[in-house]
Design a protein around this motif. Sequence first.
Motif, PDB file in Angstrom:
ATOM      1  N   ARG A 112       0.835  -1.211   0.000  1.00 38.05           N
ATOM      2  CA  ARG A 112       0.000   0.000   0.000  1.00 38.05           C
ATOM      3  C   ARG A 112       0.865   1.254   0.000  1.00 38.05           C
ATOM      4  O   ARG A 112       0.602   2.205  -0.719  1.00 38.05           O
ATOM      5  CB  ARG A 112      -0.914  -0.016   1.224  1.00 38.05           C
ATOM      6  N   ARG A 113       1.915   1.228   0.796  1.00 38.88           N
ATOM      7  CA  ARG A 113       2.813   2.382   0.863  1.00 38.88           C
ATOM      8  C   ARG A 113       3.544   2.601  -0.462  1.00 38.88           C
ATOM      9  O   ARG A 113       3.759   3.751  -0.871  1.00 38.88           O
ATOM     10  CB  ARG A 113       3.813   2.182   1.991  1.00 38.88           C
ATOM     11  N   ALA A 114       3.924   1.531  -1.112  1.00 38.75           N
ATOM     12  CA  ALA A 114       4.619   1.655  -2.396  1.00 38.75           C
ATOM     13  C   ALA A 114       3.690   2.164  -3.496  1.00 38.75           C
ATOM     14  O   ALA A 114       4.138   2.825  -4.430  1.00 38.75           O
ATOM     15  CB  ALA A 114       5.215   0.315  -2.801  1.00 38.75           C
ATOM     16  N   ALA A 115       2.410   1.882  -3.384  1.00 43.67           N
ATOM     17  CA  ALA A 115       1.454   2.288  -4.416  1.00 43.67           C
ATOM     18  C   ALA A 115       0.938   3.712  -4.208  1.00 43.67           C
ATOM     19  O   ALA A 115       0.318   4.264  -5.108  1.00 43.67           O
ATOM     20  CB  ALA A 115       0.293   1.328  -4.443  1.00 43.67           C
ATOM     21  N   GLU A 116       1.179   4.290  -3.025  1.00 46.35           N
ATOM     22  CA  GLU A 116       0.718   5.651  -2.777  1.00 46.35           C
ATOM     23  C   GLU A 116       1.473   6.635  -3.658  1.00 46.35           C
ATOM     24  O   GLU A 116       2.686   6.505  -3.846  1.00 46.35           O
ATOM     25  CB  GLU A 116       0.935   6.033  -1.313  1.00 46.35           C
TER      26      GLU A 116
END
Length: 124
Positions: A112-116
């Motif tokens: 999720r953090r990488a896709a933000e």
Amino acid sequence: MKKTAFLLLLIFLGSVLLQLVLPWWSVVPLCLALAAWRGPTGGQAFLAGLLGVGLSWWLPAAWLNTHGANLLAARVATLLPLAGQPWLLVLLSGVLAGLAGGLAALSGALLRRAAEPRNALPAA
């Protein structure tokens, strides 16, 4: 903290229901998806996955061990280097299942953090 408790509850209930009809590893995609959807920080997601899956595995195993399945657990514990102690087998299986859930939830939070989207960096 409220987000972590909600994620823990979702993982616990989802893993209890999934383990009734699917193999044990079905909790891994569940933890990954839930942490990617509702994931707080990585550490909180790991803790929620560890406790959610660990408890969903440990509580039925402890109940079965006290209500008659301890003979089978003692035999399996004899095969492993657990000195024939069925409670060590219950504890070890809960820890291993919890680690699988915790690492899957951590992966979901990091995904999720990488896709933000990142803020635009200032031009140098």
